[in-house]
Design a protein around this motif. Structure first.
Motif, short mmCIF file in Angstrom:
data_model
loop_
_atom_site.label_atom_id
_atom_site.label_comp_id
_atom_site.label_asym_id
_atom_site.label_seq_id
_atom_site.Cartn_x
_atom_site.Cartn_y
_atom_site.Cartn_z
N GLY A 74 7.72 -0.49 -18.35
CA GLY A 74 8.56 0.69 -18.51
C GLY A 74 8.65 1.62 -17.33
O GLY A 74 9.25 2.69 -17.44
N LYS A 75 8.05 1.24 -16.19
CA LYS A 75 8.08 2.13 -15.01
C LYS A 75 8.72 1.47 -13.80
O LYS A 75 9.08 2.16 -12.83
CB LYS A 75 6.67 2.58 -14.65
N SER A 76 8.85 0.15 -13.79
CA SER A 76 9.35 -0.56 -12.61
C SER A 76 10.87 -0.48 -12.53
O SER A 76 11.56 -0.65 -13.53
CB SER A 76 8.88 -2.01 -12.63
N ARG A 77 11.37 -0.24 -11.31
CA ARG A 77 12.78 0.04 -11.12
C ARG A 77 13.47 -1.04 -10.28
O ARG A 77 12.84 -1.74 -9.47
CB ARG A 77 12.97 1.40 -10.45
N GLY A 102 0.78 -1.23 0.00
CA GLY A 102 0.00 0.00 0.00
C GLY A 102 0.81 1.27 0.00
O GLY A 102 0.65 2.13 -0.85
N GLU A 103 1.71 1.41 0.97
CA GLU A 103 2.51 2.62 1.08
C GLU A 103 3.89 2.44 0.48
O GLU A 103 4.75 3.30 0.64
CB GLU A 103 2.60 3.03 2.55
N SER A 104 4.08 1.33 -0.22
CA SER A 104 5.37 1.01 -0.84
C SER A 104 6.49 1.19 0.18
O SER A 104 7.41 1.98 0.00
CB SER A 104 5.60 1.87 -2.08
N GLN A 105 6.39 0.41 1.26
CA GLN A 105 7.36 0.50 2.35
C GLN A 105 8.08 -0.82 2.55
O GLN A 105 7.61 -1.88 2.14
CB GLN A 105 6.65 0.89 3.66
N ILE A 106 9.23 -0.74 3.23
CA ILE A 106 9.96 -1.91 3.67
C ILE A 106 9.96 -1.91 5.20
O ILE A 106 10.27 -0.90 5.84
CB ILE A 106 11.42 -1.91 3.15
N TRP A 107 9.60 -3.06 5.78
CA TRP A 107 9.59 -3.26 7.22
C TRP A 107 10.46 -4.48 7.54
O TRP A 107 10.87 -5.21 6.65
CB TRP A 107 8.17 -3.50 7.73
N VAL A 129 9.81 3.51 -0.11
CA VAL A 129 10.36 3.45 -1.46
C VAL A 129 9.87 4.68 -2.21
O VAL A 129 8.66 4.92 -2.27
CB VAL A 129 9.91 2.16 -2.19
N PRO A 130 10.78 5.46 -2.79
CA PRO A 130 10.34 6.69 -3.49
C PRO A 130 9.31 6.39 -4.57
O PRO A 130 9.44 5.41 -5.31
CB PRO A 130 11.64 7.22 -4.10
N GLU A 131 8.30 7.23 -4.65
CA GLU A 131 7.22 7.04 -5.62
C GLU A 131 7.58 7.73 -6.93
O GLU A 131 6.91 8.66 -7.38
CB GLU A 131 5.91 7.57 -5.05
N ARG A 132 8.66 7.27 -7.55
CA ARG A 132 9.08 7.81 -8.85
C ARG A 132 9.34 6.66 -9.79
O ARG A 132 10.12 5.76 -9.44
CB ARG A 132 10.35 8.67 -8.71
N PRO A 133 8.71 6.64 -10.97
CA PRO A 133 7.76 7.63 -11.44
C PRO A 133 6.38 7.49 -10.80
O PRO A 133 5.53 8.36 -10.95
CB PRO A 133 7.69 7.35 -12.94
N LYS A 134 6.14 6.37 -10.09
CA LYS A 134 4.88 6.19 -9.40
C LYS A 134 5.07 5.12 -8.34
O LYS A 134 6.09 4.42 -8.30
CB LYS A 134 3.77 5.78 -10.39
N LYS A 135 4.10 5.00 -7.46
CA LYS A 135 4.15 3.98 -6.43
C LYS A 135 3.90 2.62 -7.06
O LYS A 135 2.88 2.40 -7.72
CB LYS A 135 3.10 4.27 -5.36
N LEU A 136 4.83 1.69 -6.87
CA LEU A 136 4.71 0.36 -7.44
C LEU A 136 5.07 -0.68 -6.38
O LEU A 136 5.89 -0.40 -5.49
CB LEU A 136 5.63 0.19 -8.65
N PRO A 137 4.49 -1.87 -6.44
CA PRO A 137 4.82 -2.90 -5.45
C PRO A 137 6.24 -3.42 -5.61
O PRO A 137 6.73 -3.60 -6.73
CB PRO A 137 3.78 -3.99 -5.74
N VAL A 138 6.92 -3.64 -4.49
CA VAL A 138 8.20 -4.34 -4.48
C VAL A 138 7.89 -5.82 -4.34
O VAL A 138 7.32 -6.25 -3.33
CB VAL A 138 9.09 -3.85 -3.32
N THR A 139 8.24 -6.61 -5.36
CA THR A 139 7.86 -8.02 -5.38
C THR A 139 9.00 -8.97 -5.06
O THR A 139 8.79 -10.16 -4.87
CB THR A 139 7.27 -8.38 -6.75
#
Length: 677
Positions: A369-372, A302-307, A328-338
């Motif tokens: 093209g947006k996932s980093r 949800g908040e693209s965070q690491i705990w 996790v910085p929301e650039r270019p957008k908030k995406l899930p870390v999988t």
């Protein structure tokens, strides 16, 4: 037992299931150092052509998951045989795991047994498909576009292993499958459940093996829970981030809400809308997992965070508190870390995956093209008390793929040993390579002419690279990623076209999100880790090709000399102007290496407007066959993908040797005039 011998045949490396005559056979398992397990969508099967022909919409209605398609594949990464230079590498695939057995899977883990076993986690990353019983007597079920009473899962969604047993194991959205490290036999390891209820459809996130505990940890996207399992597949304990984790920051609890379960009997369920699939609330939904320094790290969608959460030293139980690590910085957008990992030097590497998509034609499963691929370091020399996180806020970023902003990861990442100056795995150089799953990795129009010299442009599979260079480096930042190995996970995919010369909807050029996760078996790292540093070893930044910064801007230039694709076949010929049609025609002879055993060739001109006369499948015989290409525009650089193979071997259902090459030629610049004009 699999005894694998690498035999060089020209530039083609074959995997032979044999042992050397007179030599003592060394017992080996399914995996050896440098082997990668790559997951992905298994693909689909269209209905056979009939008369009158079906409309396009009817074809889709009769298109189903390919039960013989590959859901996970083991590739050997040990011997590219050349220095990484961004070219296409046709790596060796030697063991396939089919949708019939395991269904659709994303997360993968490898344990540390003498013969390491592989674990695969069921996933909705490639869509959710349900069907009704056959209603039109064509022998096939009926696809549905919304929920309906009486519908069931499409075959191939979750798998059914142990077909030789009297009672085969039935998989589901919460299944974990085990591939035996010695025999390769596939069995159902566990079905993740909560309060007696199995996962209803959202599936599992990722899975990790923790050798310190000899246990597996898996995230459940349906409940948001982390499950801890012993090596018999028995659940030991669960951790609830939505309640216990959030309480650590005095956030309001978000308990599991069973009422969010998908209603498959209602039109509210939409296979093209993931919001109806029963995912846990995104602020309690956990995905990626990794163990480091006595703590289990996890990503929150949800908040693209690491705990992270610790463990009680004596009992090994989860502690009753967790720790927020970073946003996790929301650039270019908030995406899930999988997927995530830690290096011995203390870096945390995170792989994002594009937003979930699910199209009725099976073509697109994630935004492209947006996932980093990001790298974080701890603040040094100690934690800065004036910053909220222990980690440096601004991450470093790896360049993944040549296209766009070089953000083409599909959400999987793994470490491997380095490579020596001859391009062979060097097990003494610990953690020298980083690999990530990705798509359209070599697709870049401005660099097209250079890239074509090194093979196919459209690669869906893996990118491997030196672990040090990131975009933020002032010099040798590997952007674009010229210092890389790139290969297609489907090494026989040449973007086939149909009889009308129209790209198929399932060619690499049209699909997104078909590649999943990756895990690599590697040697252990000896010696003490150095915070913020790297273990020394061969083939780091100083060994990269073309290290002269000719541009003066810190950009690593293309290799010099330019890369050339490994060629096991060649084509000679010339263009002539067909005055009847006013088009350029290429007339040539295709020849494979003399020792290539082959009777079939699959050849496709992947350039727009160009077609292969008589293709894409043709009979092949030595010393070569005639080949004709048509439709090239004046001055156009055309690319032709070739796969020459033994048809009998290809029909056995497993990996087979493919003499694969990419041939490029430039159409004459002058116009081809039609007679009488």
């Amino acid at each position: 037992m699999l005894n694998r011998i690498l035999a060089a045949t020209g530039t083609l490396i074959l995997i032979l299931a044999a042992s050397l005559p007179g030599a003592q056979a060394q017992e080996t398992g399914l995996l050896i150092a440098g082997d990668a397990v790559v997951t992905g969508f298994s693909g689909v099967v269209e209905p056979e052509k009939e008369e009158p022909p079906l409309a396009a919409s009817q074809v889709l209605d009769e298109t189903f998951i390919d039960l013989e398609g590959i859901s996970a594949r083991i590739n050997s990464l040990a011997a590219p045989g050349y220095i990484w230079d961004g070219r296409t590498w046709y790596a060796d695939a030697y063991f396939d795991i089919k949708a019939r057995d395991v269904g659709q899977v994303f997360g993968v883990a490898i344990d540390d047994d003498r013969f390491p076993n592989v674990y695969l986690a069921a996933s909705s990353a490639y869509g959710l498909y349900r069907v009704m019983p056959d209603a039109d007597d064509d022998g096939r079920p009926e696809r549905i576009k919304v929920g309906e009473p009486g519908a069931d899962w499409m075959d191939g969604m979750w798998g059914t292993a142990d077909e030789t047993d009297t009672k085969p194991s039935q998989g589901g959205p919460g299944s974990i499958w085990k591939v035996d490290g010695k025999s390769g036999k596939i069995t159902l390891f566990a079905n993740i459940a909560h309060n007696g209820e199995n996962n209803l459809g959202a599936g599992l996130g990722n899975i990790t093996y923790v050798p310190e505990f000899r246990q597996l940890f898996v995230s459940d996207l349906s409940t948001g829970l982390i499950h801890r399992l012993d090596m018999d597949g028995v659940e030991i304990e669960i951790f609830d981030h939505g309640v216990t984790g959030r309480a650590s920051l005095e956030k309001s609890p978000l308990p599991f809400d069973a009422s969010n379960a998908p209603d498959f009997d209602s039109a509210d369920f939409d296979p093209e809308d993931s919001e109806t699939w029963g995912f846990a609330d995104e602020d309690r939904r956990v995905y990626a997992l990794a163990f480091h320094n006595g703590r289990l790290y996890y990503s929150v969608v949800g908040e693209s965070q690491i705990w992270s959460v610790g463990f009680e030293e004596k009992t090994g139980a989860f502690l009753d508190s967790a720790r927020w690590e970073l946003d996790v910085p929301e650039r270019p957008k908030k995406l899930p870390v999988t997927d995530m990992l830690f290096t011995q030097s203390g870096a945390m590497v995170l792989a994002q995956r594009g937003d979930v998509k699910s199209t009725y034609d099976y073509a697109n499963f994630a935004d492209h093209g947006k996932s980093r691929l990001l790298r974080f370091w701890l603040e040094t020399p100690q934690d800065d008390p004036d910053t909220p996180s222990r980690w440096i806020a601004k991450p470093e970023e790896y360049a993944v793929g040549f296209n766009g902003q070089e953000r083409s990861t599909n959400g999987g990442v793994a470490l491997s040993d380095g490579y020596d100056s001859q391009g062979y795995l060097d097990t003494t150089s610990c953690e020298a390579s980083l690999w990530t799953t990705g798509e359209n990795l070599r697709d870049n129009k401005p660099l097209q002419e250079t890239l074509l010299l090194g093979g196919s442009l459209v690669i869906d599979g893996l990118q491997g690279m030196p672990i040090r260079p990131v975009k933020q480096y002032e010099k040798f930042n590997n952007s674009p990623p010229w210092a890389s190995y790139m290969f297609d996970n489907d090494q026989f995919n040449t973007d086939l076209v149909d009889e009308d010369d129209k790209p198929t909807p399932y060619s690499d050029t049209n699909t997104t999100g078909w590649i999943g996760d990756v895990e690599i078996l590697r040697t252990g790292c000896d010696g003490d880790a150095v915070a913020g540093g790297w273990p020394e070893g061969p083939f780091y930044v100083s060994d990269l090709p073309s290290t002269d910064d000719a541009a003066g801007d810190g950009t690593l230039p293309p290799p010099s000399p330019l890369p050339t694709a490994p060629q096991c076949a060649a084509m000679t010929g010339q263009f002539f102007c067909d005055v009847k049609t006013g088009t350029w025609i290429y007339d040539g002879i295709l020849r494979a290496e003399p020792n290539q055993i082959a009777d079939k060739v699959k050849i496709v001109a992947s350039s727009p407007g160009v077609s292969v006369v008589g293709g894409p499948l043709m009979s092949y015989s030595a010393p070569g066959i005639r080949l004709t290409l048509s439709g090239g525009a004046s001055g156009q650089l055309i690319s032709t993908d070739v796969c020459i193979f033994d048809e009998a071997e290809s029909q056995k259902g497993g990996p087979f040797a493919c003499c694969k090459a990419t041939i490029a030629a430039s159409v004459p610049a002058e116009a081809c005039e039609k007679a009488g004009e």
